[in-house]
Design a protein around this motif. Structure first.
Motif, PDB file in Angstrom:
ATOM      1  N   ILE A 115       0.822  -1.211   0.000  1.00 17.90           N
ATOM      2  CA  ILE A 115       0.000   0.000   0.000  1.00 17.90           C
ATOM      3  C   ILE A 115       0.851   1.254   0.000  1.00 17.90           C
ATOM      4  O   ILE A 115       0.450   2.305  -0.524  1.00 17.90           O
ATOM      5  N   ARG A 116       2.075   1.186   0.566  1.00 22.26           N
ATOM      6  CA  ARG A 116       2.942   2.373   0.571  1.00 22.26           C
ATOM      7  C   ARG A 116       3.358   2.743  -0.848  1.00 22.26           C
ATOM      8  O   ARG A 116       3.439   3.924  -1.196  1.00 22.26           O
ATOM      9  N   TRP A 117       3.639   1.732  -1.668  1.00 21.55           N
ATOM     10  CA  TRP A 117       3.991   1.997  -3.061  1.00 21.55           C
ATOM     11  C   TRP A 117       2.801   2.575  -3.816  1.00 21.55           C
ATOM     12  O   TRP A 117       2.954   3.436  -4.683  1.00 21.55           O
ATOM     13  N   PHE A 118       1.623   2.093  -3.462  1.00 10.03           N
ATOM     14  CA  PHE A 118       0.406   2.604  -4.097  1.00 10.03           C
ATOM     15  C   PHE A 118       0.205   4.080  -3.755  1.00 10.03           C
ATOM     16  O   PHE A 118      -0.125   4.901  -4.626  1.00 10.03           O
ATOM     17  N   ARG A 119       0.411   4.443  -2.495  1.00 11.48           N
ATOM     18  CA  ARG A 119       0.297   5.842  -2.094  1.00 11.48           C
ATOM     19  C   ARG A 119       1.303   6.702  -2.838  1.00 11.48           C
ATOM     20  O   ARG A 119       0.970   7.786  -3.333  1.00 11.48           O
ATOM     21  N   ALA A 120       2.538   6.221  -2.895  1.00 13.05           N
ATOM     22  CA  ALA A 120       3.586   6.995  -3.563  1.00 13.05           C
ATOM     23  C   ALA A 120       3.287   7.177  -5.050  1.00 13.05           C
ATOM     24  O   ALA A 120       3.504   8.252  -5.610  1.00 13.05           O
ATOM     25  N   ALA A 121       2.754   6.130  -5.684  1.00 13.50           N
ATOM     26  CA  ALA A 121       2.459   6.201  -7.115  1.00 13.50           C
ATOM     27  C   ALA A 121       1.423   7.279  -7.411  1.00 13.50           C
ATOM     28  O   ALA A 121       1.522   7.992  -8.410  1.00 13.50           O
TER      29      ALA A 121
END
Length: 288
Positions: free
Chosen positions: A98-104
């Motif tokens: 989910i952290r990568w999703f937020r960053a994207a």
């Protein structure tokens, strides 16, 4: 005496920021608003002309078209807010990656408009990525002129503005979601409320202050749309993406008609203030 000393200290701390605001914000706005009612020129004396500049711009087809397009940009505001809330609810869960999703989703916010414009320019090109995918999927028989068709260009620019704004509002809604007391959700669950009822009866009312702020910010961003237009279309084709603020830029910097540009900017600013007041009136929190 102590209270007076504390008040004086507070004003002393505020003084540097207030001086900067006065010099670089308040004075330019006030003086620019005055010049909108003059025939200001760099090479001749300035005289007061009243509402002549406003009459000119409202009689000018390009400004009227730009104002209509700027108001049409407001159509995307509900989509931005609904999409940002949905994304915030999604990323508020502890899911894998989910952290990568937020960053994207936040990357477009910190990417410069010029880079975004070049990237989407390639994608929206008639021989670009988007048309290639559409034709491979049999969704189009011929290349679509996303930025060259006067019926599609404005919506393409609006989509880019929406895409850039989602991440910013998502972060604001995420912060608001994480500030909601957990015991309220737990009490609702004990009372038998399902997830949908918890969302409408607890989450949405608690988000009303953030919804009001984000709605005002997105309205202002929509009415002030300029950078994407300048990078992608320069107001074309057939003035279909000409916005009111781009008209001000065109008159002020390209044709050196500064009073007309300031008059156009003042009209846009007045509309922004009016809509912001309406948002504050109808979106203010009901709970105190």
């Amino acid at each position: 005496m102590s209270t007076r000393r504390h008040t004086l200290q507070a004003w002393m701390f505020l003084a540097p920021a207030l001086v900067l605001l006065a010099v670089f914000s308040f004075w330019p706005v006030a003086y620019g608003s005055f010049l909108a009612f003059t025939d200001y020129s760099l090479i001749r004396p300035t005289s007061f002309v009243g509402l002549d500049n406003f009459r000119y711009i409202f009689d000018n087809e390009m400004f009227v078209t730009g104002l209509k397009n700027s108001l049409l940009f407001l159509v995307m505001v509900p989509f931005v807010q609904i999409g940002a809330i949905a994304l915030a609810v999604l990323v508020n869960n502890q899911l894998p990656g989910i952290r990568w999703f937020r960053a994207a989703f936040y990357v477009p916010v910190v990417t410069t408009v010029s880079v975004v414009g070049i990237m989407w320019g390639f994608m929206f090109h008639e021989q670009g990525t988007l048309n290639y995918v559409f034709m491979q999927l049999r969704l189009a028989n011929a290349p679509i002129g996303w930025l060259t068709d006067d019926t599609l260009a404005l919506f393409a620019v609006m989509f880019i503005t929406l895409w850039r704004g989602l991440g910013w509002y998502m972060v604001m809604y995420l912060a608001a979601l994480q500030a909601i007391p957990a015991d309220m959700q737990e009490a609702a669950m004990l009372d038998g409320a399902n997830r949908w009822q918890q969302f409408w009866k607890i989450t949405v009312p608690m988000l009303r202050p953030t919804i009001a702020v984000c709605s005002i910010l997105s309205v202002l961003a929509a009415l002030k749309a300029y950078q994407e237009v300048d990078v992608l279309t320069q107001g074309g084709p057939m003035n279909s993406t000409f916005t009111a603020l781009y008209y001000a830029y065109d008159q002020g910097l390209k044709h050196l008609k500064l009073p007309r540009a300031l008059a156009a900017s003042l009209v846009v600013s007045s509309i922004c203030i009016g809509i912001a007041l309406v948002c504050l009136r109808y979106l203010k929190p009901k709970h105190r």
